[in-house]
Design an enzyme around this catalytic site. Structure first.
Site, PDB file in Angstrom:
ATOM      1  N   TRP A 299       3.279   2.607   8.896  1.00  0.00           N
ATOM      2  CA  TRP A 299       4.156   3.526   8.157  1.00  0.00           C
ATOM      3  C   TRP A 299       5.166   4.199   9.075  1.00  0.00           C
ATOM      4  O   TRP A 299       4.793   4.822  10.059  1.00  0.00           O
ATOM      5  CB  TRP A 299       3.320   4.659   7.533  1.00  0.00           C
ATOM      6  CG  TRP A 299       2.221   4.233   6.618  1.00  0.00           C
ATOM      7  CD1 TRP A 299       2.012   3.005   6.060  1.00  0.00           C
ATOM      8  CD2 TRP A 299       1.148   5.074   6.145  1.00  0.00           C
ATOM      9  NE1 TRP A 299       0.894   3.036   5.272  1.00  0.00           N
ATOM     10  CE2 TRP A 299       0.352   4.281   5.304  1.00  0.00           C
ATOM     11  CE3 TRP A 299       0.819   6.422   6.356  1.00  0.00           C
ATOM     12  CZ2 TRP A 299      -0.789   4.796   4.674  1.00  0.00           C
ATOM     13  CZ3 TRP A 299      -0.304   6.935   5.734  1.00  0.00           C
ATOM     14  CH2 TRP A 299      -1.098   6.125   4.892  1.00  0.00           C
TER      15      TRP A 299
ATOM     16  N   TYR B 191       8.218  11.752   5.487  1.00  0.00           N
ATOM     17  CA  TYR B 191       8.597  10.338   5.486  1.00  0.00           C
ATOM     18  C   TYR B 191       9.351   9.981   4.216  1.00  0.00           C
ATOM     19  O   TYR B 191       9.271  10.677   3.210  1.00  0.00           O
ATOM     20  CB  TYR B 191       7.369   9.446   5.651  1.00  0.00           C
ATOM     21  CG  TYR B 191       6.374   9.524   4.512  1.00  0.00           C
ATOM     22  CD1 TYR B 191       6.429   8.621   3.458  1.00  0.00           C
ATOM     23  CD2 TYR B 191       5.385  10.506   4.488  1.00  0.00           C
ATOM     24  CE1 TYR B 191       5.520   8.687   2.407  1.00  0.00           C
ATOM     25  CE2 TYR B 191       4.482  10.591   3.446  1.00  0.00           C
ATOM     26  CZ  TYR B 191       4.545   9.683   2.416  1.00  0.00           C
ATOM     27  OH  TYR B 191       3.659   9.754   1.371  1.00  0.00           O
TER      28      TYR B 191
ATOM     29  N   GLU C 277       2.177  -1.925   0.214  1.00  0.00           N
ATOM     30  CA  GLU C 277       2.437  -1.523   1.602  1.00  0.00           C
ATOM     31  C   GLU C 277       3.811  -1.993   2.062  1.00  0.00           C
ATOM     32  O   GLU C 277       4.521  -1.290   2.773  1.00  0.00           O
ATOM     33  CB  GLU C 277       1.341  -2.049   2.535  1.00  0.00           C
ATOM     34  CG  GLU C 277       0.016  -1.316   2.380  1.00  0.00           C
ATOM     35  CD  GLU C 277       0.149   0.178   2.684  1.00  0.00           C
ATOM     36  OE1 GLU C 277       0.733   0.543   3.714  1.00  0.00           O
ATOM     37  OE2 GLU C 277      -0.326   0.996   1.863  1.00  0.00           O
TER      38      GLU C 277
ATOM     39  N   HIS D  89       6.522   1.094   2.426  1.00  0.00           N
ATOM     40  CA  HIS D  89       6.728   1.498   3.823  1.00  0.00           C
ATOM     41  C   HIS D  89       7.594   0.552   4.648  1.00  0.00           C
ATOM     42  O   HIS D  89       8.460   1.001   5.386  1.00  0.00           O
ATOM     43  CB  HIS D  89       5.377   1.656   4.525  1.00  0.00           C
ATOM     44  CG  HIS D  89       4.469   2.635   3.864  1.00  0.00           C
ATOM     45  ND1 HIS D  89       4.665   4.000   3.950  1.00  0.00           N
ATOM     46  CD2 HIS D  89       3.387   2.467   3.071  1.00  0.00           C
ATOM     47  CE1 HIS D  89       3.724   4.623   3.244  1.00  0.00           C
ATOM     48  NE2 HIS D  89       2.937   3.726   2.701  1.00  0.00           N
TER      49      HIS D  89
END
Ligand SMILES: *[C@@H]1O[C@H](CO)[C@@H](O)[C@H](O)[C@H]1NC(C)=O
Ligand SMILES: *[C@@H]1O[C@H](CO)[C@@H](O)[C@H](O)[C@H]1NC(C)=O
Length: 246
Positions: A73, A81, A128, A132
């Site tokens: 990440w 983030y 994922e 990210h």
């Protein structure tokens, strides 16, 4: 090398990887430069990269003597983030892309160590990737999917949480508890002297985040271990480490 892999490489050489290769590491380290311009060799704003891992006991996932992969990440160097920036690259065929790139060993490793506790593994990888990985600016479409998943697996293999804890006498056991500082000290050895973020659920180990800054790009740049941007939510003593063999 199979035909499909040759073809994939040919595509890469004229496309994504060609740009990646031309990007030399000039010593600029992510999170250590005032530059606000992301390039193929400088991650901005997501300059801290976290290799994140799970210890799932309810339900149990993965081998009983290994943590499992959560992801890689980007974090804005401060605990915040961004996520899911590019819906055009939210692929729903990660397994197909890896197969087309002849990355079958990678795929089978992921089926064991990068597993979903709540749905298919493919869904987890898609999540994922789209949440990210798209944020890593030097990653370009499709060809880079394989490089990304391979990089996460390579980082994970170098961060064997289970083994490092075992070596310090910290093993899953229903009848024992541990000091947080002992856990952090054991894992710092694995991570260039920097402790990871240690995550607990109901006082039991559940997640580990290893923080890095990177000189160069996220695929072949130099990863430098760095301190966590979050404090542990575990108790300072009496930390549980539950066995997976329930
Ligand atoms: C190194 O590369 C980064 C990213 O491209 C750039 O911002 C920086 O100015 C470069 N530094 C030097 C010393 O060339
Ligand atoms: C994966 O999906 C993308 C976009 O949806 C498509 O362009 C590509 O051909 C697919 N790749 C494979 C190997 O199936």
């Amino acid at each position: 090398m199979s035909f499909s892999r040759t073809l994939a490489l040919a595509t890469i050489t004229t496309g994504a990887l060609a740009q990646l290769k031309s990007c030399s590491n000039n010593g600029t380290v992510s999170c250590h430069s005032s530059s606000k311009a992301p390039t193929c060799c400088y991650n901005y704003p997501g300059g801290a990269l976290l290799q994140t891992q799970f210890w799932d006991t309810d339900p149990t996932t993965g081998p009983s003597d290994s943590w499992t992969i959560h992801g890689l990440w980007p974090d804005n160097c401060d605990g915040t983030y961004q996520s899911s920036c590019d819906s055009s690259r939210a692929y729903t065929n990660i397994s197909d892309i890896l197969t087309a790139q002849d990355r079958t060993d990678l795929l089978s490793y992921m089926q064991t160590y990068w597993v979903n506790d709540d749905g298919s593994n493919e869904e987890f990888w898609e999540h994922e990737w789209s949440k990210h990985a798209e944020l890593l600016h030097q990653l370009l479409p499709q060809e880079e999917v394989g490089d990304f998943f391979q990089k996460v697996v390579d980082l994970f293999k170098g961060l064997d949480t289970y083994k490092a804890l075992s070596a310090a006498g910290i093993t899953p056991d229903d009848s024992k508890t541990y000091e947080l500082s002992d856990i952090q000290a054991a894992l710092s050895k694995l991570h260039g002297g920097s402790k990871p973020y240690v995550g607990c659920e109901d006082g039991a180990l559940s997640q580990m985040y290893y923080f890095f800054n990177v000189a160069g790009n996220a695929i072949d740049g130099q990863y430098q271990p760095t301190a966590p941007l979050e404090s542990s939510n575990c108790p300072s003593s009496g930390v549980k480490y539950l066995p997976k063999n329930k």
